[in-house]
Design an enzyme around this catalytic site. Structure first.
Site, short mmCIF file in Angstrom:
data_model
loop_
_atom_site.label_atom_id
_atom_site.label_comp_id
_atom_site.label_asym_id
_atom_site.label_seq_id
_atom_site.Cartn_x
_atom_site.Cartn_y
_atom_site.Cartn_z
N LEU A 103 3.26 1.18 8.75
CA LEU A 103 3.09 2.29 8.23
C LEU A 103 3.37 2.23 6.74
O LEU A 103 4.11 1.60 6.26
CB LEU A 103 4.00 3.05 8.77
CG LEU A 103 4.15 4.67 8.76
CD1 LEU A 103 2.56 5.63 8.79
CD2 LEU A 103 5.47 5.49 9.41
N GLN A 136 0.09 6.76 0.99
CA GLN A 136 -1.36 6.06 1.32
C GLN A 136 -1.94 6.07 0.17
O GLN A 136 -2.14 6.77 -0.99
CB GLN A 136 -1.84 6.70 2.47
CG GLN A 136 -0.49 6.69 3.30
CD GLN A 136 -0.88 7.34 5.17
OE1 GLN A 136 -2.07 7.81 5.21
NE2 GLN A 136 -0.69 7.32 5.90
N LEU A 139 -0.04 0.12 -1.43
CA LEU A 139 1.62 0.06 -1.45
C LEU A 139 1.18 -0.66 0.25
O LEU A 139 1.78 -1.69 0.34
CB LEU A 139 2.51 0.56 -0.65
CG LEU A 139 2.68 1.48 -2.08
CD1 LEU A 139 3.85 2.66 -1.95
CD2 LEU A 139 3.24 0.28 -3.65
N GLU A 154 -1.72 -6.83 15.84
CA GLU A 154 -2.15 -6.23 17.25
C GLU A 154 -3.12 -5.03 16.97
O GLU A 154 -2.35 -4.23 16.26
CB GLU A 154 -0.80 -5.94 17.99
CG GLU A 154 -0.46 -6.07 19.19
CD GLU A 154 0.79 -5.13 19.94
OE1 GLU A 154 1.68 -5.81 19.01
OE2 GLU A 154 0.59 -3.90 21.05
#
Ligand SMILES: CC(=O)SCCNC(=O)CCNC(=O)[C@H](O)C(C)(C)COP(=O)(O)OP(=O)(O)OC[C@H]1O[C@@H](n2cnc3c(N)ncnc32)[C@H](O)[C@@H]1OP(=O)(O)O
Length: 465
Positions: A250, A256, A260, A283
């Site tokens: 995250l 965002q 990064l 995953e």
């Protein structure tokens, strides 16, 4: 935390005479997504500031028991403020009135606790104080973590918009002091922003957190804040290796799209190589994350000389003649030794390398327009055999729709085959063929679209590619 507000009465809202009736209208409820706004803030001045826009969580309805709706309130509005420094939250709840109808009155406190658990602070004043009292929460929590990267990576952090000298990636084993507490404060962010995720098991010491920290000079002491993180599972591979699996990643919404996520992935790749694990897998990657990961890996593969002869040879075969006219199109997969070298040196697993391979060939075709028809046949061939491969591997059970007078979705039979031939059913049933061809074409178009997106991105970053 809860305030009851009178309905605003403006000049146009002169109270009209209403006919009184003996029953109230049915309560249709309000979706959590419609009445809850989430704000991420880093100072008390930002709380309630009109300049701060709300962030978009995955799906708040999922956290409300039952059908995702909140019942019993008129004019309900919930503003949740999350302190991005201390990770505490506060919910400002307002409504005009409540009605205890057929569905009752939703318990908002327990609904919010489903998401925010113990991070939620009841009292606004107390919440506002967390900006100063918990200012050093992150700094204290990560003080015994291991710094894996400070500043720019060797790779492509040419991408990062945030000044990379302020960045640090700190690793913490989940069993270490503080890591469990820190993660428990991160869980609401995971639930809110990582689609379909579940909290990791903080009692399992094989989990590691890689925390992306922004360190800002501020008055006398630097201010640490988390701008992103990833949770990685390290597990044993017989007989003597370890594998790494990236399970959650995250980057906080306001950070965002600034490079990064790419930066964090580069750091994790470097760790996998430095620690010589068997491979690094992901995953259930989301489409966006898969794109980012592929861009990073394509750049690494383009710089990896040992596979260059294999790419050249594949390109030569493809450019030699009209492939699409041939009865049998060769499978353009990399040789086994290339797969092995890539896994051993770059820690890219076979499945992901096969995806990257298609893009490497696309990038090497020059001019691409001349070879696009043949290239599309190759991809069609891959997609078709992926589908067939999957069908063949499925357990010897299959679900078949049957004509029925009942609901189509509930009418099917499951049968078990003894010889496992059902794997080919999809391609053998002639009646469905046009439909299958159509579906295949859609999948191929989708795959070509993904390939082009990565190729464009990679060419932009390193125009020589
Ligand atoms: C296994 C799993 O956990 S799957 C789930 C993944 N997590 C989530 O979906 C949670 C919500 N999303 C996120 O946390 C983040 O968006 C992530 C982790 C997916 C990606 O992190 P980000 O920091 O947003 O990625 P990053 O900025 O590196 O790249 C994203 C895009 O921004 C673009 N970008 C990068 N640098 C810049 C820049 N300086 N200026 C503008 N755009 C930029 C990239 O080119 C990329 O664009 P593209 O998609 O067209 O290639």
């Amino acid at each position: 935390m809860v305030q009851k507000k009178q309905a605003a009465a403006g000049p146009d809202t002169e109270p009209k005479k209403r006919r009184r009736v003996g029953f109230s209208p049915a309560d249709t409820g309000v979706e959590a997504n419609e009445c809850i706004n989430i704000y991420l803030v880093s100072s008390k001045e930002e709380v309630d500031s009109p300049d701060i826009s709300c962030v978009k969580p995955v799906d708040l309805n999922d956290f409300i028991d039952g059908d995702g709706k909140i019942y019993g309130y008129q004019g309900l509005k919930i503003n949740v403020w999350i302190n991005s420094i201390s990770l505490h939250s506060y919910a400002d709840i307002t409504y005009q009135s409540t009605t205890n109808g057929e569905k009752g009155i939703t318990d908002l406190k327990s609904a919010l606790q489903n998401i925010f658990a113990e991070t939620i602070v009841e009292n606004k004043e107390e919440f506002l104080q967390t900006f100063s009292t918990q200012r050093d929460f992150i700094r204290n929590m990560v003080s015994d973590g291991e710094v894996m990267q400070s500043g720019a990576t060797d790779g492509s952090s040419n991408n990062a918009e945030v000044v990379s000298s302020d960045l640090q990636v700190i690793r913490m084993q989940i069993g270490s002091p503080n890591a469990g507490l820190l993660y428990s404060r991160l869980v609401p962010l995971v639930l809110l922003f990582v689609d379909g995720s579940n909290p990791i098991d903080v009692t399992d010491p094989d989990w590691h957190l890689y925390l992306l920290i922004q360190k800002k000079e501020d008055k006398e002491d630097p201010l640490y804040r988390i701008v992103g993180f990833t949770a990685i599972y390290k597990f044993f591979r017989y007989p003597d290796r370890l594998r790494m699996r990236l399970s959650q990643i995250l980057v906080l919404p306001s950070f965002q799209g600034k490079g990064l996520g790419t930066y964090l992935v580069e750091v994790v790749n470097n760790v996998a190589v430095a620690e010589n694990v068997y491979d690094l897998t992901v995953e259930e990657p989301s489409e966006k994350f898969q794109h980012i990961r592929t861009c990073v890996d394509i750049n690494r593969l383009l710089a990896f000389d040992p596979i260059k002869p294999a790419i050249d040879s594949a390109v030569q075969t493809l450019t030699k003649g009209k492939l699409s006219k041939r009865a049998q199109i060769p499978r353009f997969t990399p040789p086994l030794n290339a797969i092995e070298k890539v896994r051993e040196s770059l820690k890219i697993n076979k499945k992901h390398f096969l995806n990257c391979w298609e893009i490497l060939i696309y990038l090497a075709l020059d001019p691409i327009d001349k070879y696009m028809e043949d290239y599309t046949s190759v991809i069609t061939n891959h997609v078709r055999s992926d589908i067939l491969g999957k069908d063949i591997e499925t357990p010897k059970k299959q679900v078949v729709d049957v004509p029925s007078e009942y609901e189509p979705e509930t009418s099917f039979v499951v049968f078990k085959s003894l010889n496992g031939e059902e794997g080919n059913t999809n391609v053998q049933v002639d009646e469905n063929k046009p439909d299958q061809e159509q579906q295949l074409k859609q999948l191929v178009d989708e795959r070509i679209r993904e390939i082009k997106l990565v190729a464009e991105k990679v060419s932009k970053i390193s125009p020589k590619a």
